[in-house]
Design an enzyme around this catalytic site. Structure first.
Site, short mmCIF file in Angstrom:
data_model
loop_
_atom_site.label_atom_id
_atom_site.label_comp_id
_atom_site.label_asym_id
_atom_site.label_seq_id
_atom_site.Cartn_x
_atom_site.Cartn_y
_atom_site.Cartn_z
CB THR A 127 -0.89 -0.01 1.27
OG1 THR A 127 -1.54 1.24 1.40
CG2 THR A 127 -0.07 -0.25 2.54
CG ASP A 128 -1.17 4.97 -0.93
OD1 ASP A 128 -1.71 4.32 -0.01
OD2 ASP A 128 -1.78 5.86 -1.57
CD GLU A 129 -3.35 3.53 4.54
OE1 GLU A 129 -3.10 3.39 5.75
OE2 GLU A 129 -4.50 3.52 4.07
CE1 TYR A 153 -3.45 -2.56 5.80
CE2 TYR A 153 -3.22 -0.23 5.27
CZ TYR A 153 -3.33 -1.55 4.86
OH TYR A 153 -3.32 -1.85 3.52
CE LYS A 157 -0.05 -4.39 3.02
NZ LYS A 157 -0.47 -5.70 2.43
P1 NAD Z 1 -9.67 -7.28 2.07
O1 NAD Z 1 -9.69 -6.99 3.53
O2 NAD Z 1 -10.89 -7.03 1.26
O3 NAD Z 1 -9.29 -8.81 1.84
C1 NAD Z 1 -8.29 -9.46 2.55
C2 NAD Z 1 -8.40 -10.95 2.28
O4 NAD Z 1 -7.36 -11.61 3.01
C3 NAD Z 1 -9.72 -11.59 2.75
O5 NAD Z 1 -10.22 -12.46 1.75
C4 NAD Z 1 -9.34 -12.34 4.00
O6 NAD Z 1 -10.17 -13.47 4.24
C5 NAD Z 1 -7.91 -12.74 3.68
N1 NAD Z 1 -7.11 -12.98 4.89
C6 NAD Z 1 -7.00 -12.18 5.98
N2 NAD Z 1 -6.20 -12.74 6.90
C7 NAD Z 1 -5.77 -13.91 6.36
C8 NAD Z 1 -4.91 -14.94 6.81
N3 NAD Z 1 -4.34 -14.89 8.02
N4 NAD Z 1 -4.67 -15.99 5.99
C9 NAD Z 1 -5.25 -16.07 4.78
N5 NAD Z 1 -6.10 -15.14 4.30
C10 NAD Z 1 -6.35 -14.07 5.09
O7 NAD Z 1 -8.43 -6.49 1.51
P2 NAD Z 1 -8.22 -5.75 0.11
O8 NAD Z 1 -8.77 -4.39 0.22
O9 NAD Z 1 -8.67 -6.63 -1.00
O10 NAD Z 1 -6.63 -5.62 0.09
C11 NAD Z 1 -5.83 -6.67 -0.42
C12 NAD Z 1 -4.37 -6.30 -0.29
O11 NAD Z 1 -4.12 -5.09 -1.01
C13 NAD Z 1 -3.95 -6.01 1.15
O12 NAD Z 1 -2.66 -6.50 1.33
C14 NAD Z 1 -3.96 -4.50 1.26
O13 NAD Z 1 -3.01 -4.08 2.20
C15 NAD Z 1 -3.55 -4.10 -0.15
N6 NAD Z 1 -4.05 -2.80 -0.62
C16 NAD Z 1 -5.38 -2.47 -0.50
C17 NAD Z 1 -5.83 -1.26 -1.00
C18 NAD Z 1 -7.29 -0.85 -0.91
O14 NAD Z 1 -7.62 0.28 -1.22
N7 NAD Z 1 -8.20 -1.73 -0.52
C19 NAD Z 1 -4.93 -0.38 -1.60
C20 NAD Z 1 -3.58 -0.74 -1.69
C21 NAD Z 1 -3.16 -1.96 -1.20
O1 DAU Z 2 -4.18 3.96 0.46
C1 DAU Z 2 -4.39 2.59 0.38
C2 DAU Z 2 -5.23 2.13 1.55
O2 DAU Z 2 -6.55 2.59 1.31
C3 DAU Z 2 -5.21 0.62 1.74
O3 DAU Z 2 -3.92 0.22 2.07
C4 DAU Z 2 -6.18 0.20 2.86
O4 DAU Z 2 -6.23 -1.22 2.93
C5 DAU Z 2 -7.56 0.73 2.51
O5 DAU Z 2 -8.45 0.43 3.57
C6 DAU Z 2 -7.51 2.26 2.29
O6 DAU Z 2 -7.20 2.94 3.53
P1 DAU Z 2 -7.95 4.28 3.98
O7 DAU Z 2 -7.86 4.41 5.44
O8 DAU Z 2 -7.53 5.43 3.14
O9 DAU Z 2 -9.47 3.87 3.52
P2 DAU Z 2 -10.89 4.10 4.23
O10 DAU Z 2 -11.93 3.74 3.23
O11 DAU Z 2 -10.97 3.48 5.57
O12 DAU Z 2 -10.92 5.68 4.43
C7 DAU Z 2 -10.79 6.57 3.33
C8 DAU Z 2 -10.81 7.97 3.89
O13 DAU Z 2 -12.13 8.26 4.39
C9 DAU Z 2 -9.87 8.17 5.06
O14 DAU Z 2 -9.33 9.48 5.00
C10 DAU Z 2 -10.77 8.03 6.29
C11 DAU Z 2 -12.09 8.56 5.79
N1 DAU Z 2 -13.30 7.92 6.38
C12 DAU Z 2 -13.37 6.58 6.40
C13 DAU Z 2 -14.46 5.93 6.91
C14 DAU Z 2 -14.54 4.42 6.96
C15 DAU Z 2 -14.33 8.71 6.83
O15 DAU Z 2 -14.28 9.95 6.78
N2 DAU Z 2 -15.44 8.08 7.34
C16 DAU Z 2 -15.54 6.73 7.41
O16 DAU Z 2 -16.58 6.20 7.91
#
Ligand code: NAD
Ligand code: DAU
Length: 347
Positions: A127-129, A153, A157
């Site tokens: 992730t970019d985080e 988190y 990562k």
């Molecule tokens: P998600 O939470 O939707 O899915 C995570 C998956 O991992 C689920 O299917 C869960 O069952 C599985 N999992 C969790 N713990 C596990 C374990 N111990 N063993 C096996 N499986 C397990 O997550 P996502 O949003 O699809 O993100 C996927 C990946 O991409 C993550 O590594 C996240 O950090 C990264 N990522 C997410 C975003 C975003 O915006 N969602 C952006 C950048 C990177």
């Molecule tokens: O940048 C990549 C990341 O993006 C991934 O690595 C994470 O897995 C993914 O969850 C996401 O993280 P964020 O914290 O940015 O996503 P989230 O949807 O939780 O929140 C987006 C923005 O909105 C953040 O600034 C917090 C804000 N927010 C979020 C929620 C859930 C609110 O204002 N209200 C809310 O209820």
């Protein structure tokens, strides 16, 4: 082997790969936590080149069994605890999955591959985080930006990224890491801003906006991320890191207003009907102000760029959530919450 393949991004990746590579076997390995859902992969049922294995990446014996049984040559790691707010209330499970889990996978892959590393790849999706928080005037994150995680988190990562690189350096394992910005699209668990907001608008519930809603995220349609992962898996250079981003910086309050406009229109409600659902709430602790990604390396080297305009992607996404209320109901049901509680209790 795609770990986390039943989650949001993982399920899009698996569906892309299963359609594109009929001669390759795709093994999804997923613990099915609250965030993993087999309904996300339903359309693959019956395909010869796809198999699902329920397993936890922290369980070295299960990982070893799958590597051996299927002769795994490529690991795409998407398994993770992914929600920042959950990491604030319960950081331990983030270390367990995102640190020990990834280390377990690396260890088992190293044992299994030995020195037969030709044609092998450990590709870690990050992730970019990990880069921390930008000010409004700062330039975007590049692959050279020093790591500066600020939430449990992102710290977990960052730790996993370090372990992956360490295995590349120390054992010569062919590894790749990509760091992506915020994804949106169908099948995202409704704890994240976009699906949560659409769901609340539909149900007439308050929309919690943290702080002043001024925080900025760089939004990317999930299908564009899946396409980047496929490209990097096939053409990326082992040892390298690639940033992936949407060129689409939007403040949270603007995202919420856009969702209100689209959702009300699609539901046939008068314009602005749901505007008073916006509720400014206490800010997230340590809330990163802004993320922005410079993906020019990926564009220059592999020709990738985001293809879905936010306006098109978000309209499609809102429609999908409104048309798939059964999916939404399923993942927000008590059954899922109970599962999560039990999982916590057992760890
Ligand atoms: P998600 O939470 O939707 O899915 C995570 C998956 O991992 C689920 O299917 C869960 O069952 C599985 N999992 C969790 N713990 C596990 C374990 N111990 N063993 C096996 N499986 C397990 O997550 P996502 O949003 O699809 O993100 C996927 C990946 O991409 C993550 O590594 C996240 O950090 C990264 N990522 C997410 C975003 C975003 O915006 N969602 C952006 C950048 C990177
Ligand atoms: O940048 C990549 C990341 O993006 C991934 O690595 C994470 O897995 C993914 O969850 C996401 O993280 P964020 O914290 O940015 O996503 P989230 O949807 O939780 O929140 C987006 C923005 O909105 C953040 O600034 C917090 C804000 N927010 C979020 C929620 C859930 C609110 O204002 N209200 C809310 O209820």
């Amino acid at each position: 082997m795609v770990t986390g393949g039943a989650g949001f991004i993982g399920s899009h990746v698996v569906k892309l790969l299963a359609g594109k590579y009929p001669a390759s076997k795709i093994v999804v390995f997923d613990a099915l936590t609250y965030a993993g859902n087999l309904a996300n992969l339903q359309e693959l049922d019956g395909l010869d080149n796809y198999v699902f294995v329920k397993g936890d990446i922290t369980d070295v014996d299960s990982v070893r069994r799958v590597l051996e049984e299927y002769g795994v040559d490529t690991i795409l790691n998407l398994a993770a605890e992914s929600h920042v707010d959950r990491s604030i209330t319960d950081p331990l499970i983030f270390a367990r999955t995102n640190v020990m889990g990834i280390l377990t996978l690396l260890h088992a892959a190293r044992e299994y591959w030995g020195d037969q590393l030709e044609g092998k790849l450990f590709y870690h999706i990050s992730t970019d985080e990990v880069y921390g928080s930008l000010g409004f005037e700062d330039g975007p994150f590049t692959e050279q930006t020093p790591y500066s995680p600020r939430s449990p988190y992102s710290a977990s990562k960052a730790s996993s990224d370090h372990f992956v690189r360490a295995f590349g350096e120390t054992y010569g394992m062919p590894i790749i890491i990509s760091n992506c910005s915020n994804n949106y699209g169908p099948y995202q668990f409704p704890e994240k801003l976009i699906p949560l907001t659409v769901n609340n608008i539909r149900n007439g519930k308050p929309i919690p906006v943290y702080g002043k809603g001024e925080n900025v995220r760089d939004w990317l349609y999930v299908g564009d991320h899946a396409r980047a992962i496929d490209l990097i898996m096939n053409h990326g250079t082992p040892g390298e890191t690639y940033n992936i981003g949407g060129d689409c910086e939007i403040s949270n309050i603007e995202v919420v207003k856009t969702l209100i406009e689209i959702t009300d229109r699609l539901l046939g409600r008068p314009e602005g009907a749901s505007a008073d659902l916006i509720t400014f709430v206490k800010d997230r602790s340590g809330h990163d102000l802004r993320y922005a990604i410079d993906h020019s390396k990926l564009t220059r080297e592999l020709g990738w760029r985001p293809a879905t305009a936010f306006r098109d992607g978000i309209e499609h996404t809102v429609k999908w959530y409104l048309e798939n209320s059964a999916w939404l109901k399923g993942v927000t049901s008590g059954e899922y919450l109970d599962y999560y509680t039990k999982m916590y209790a057992s760890r």
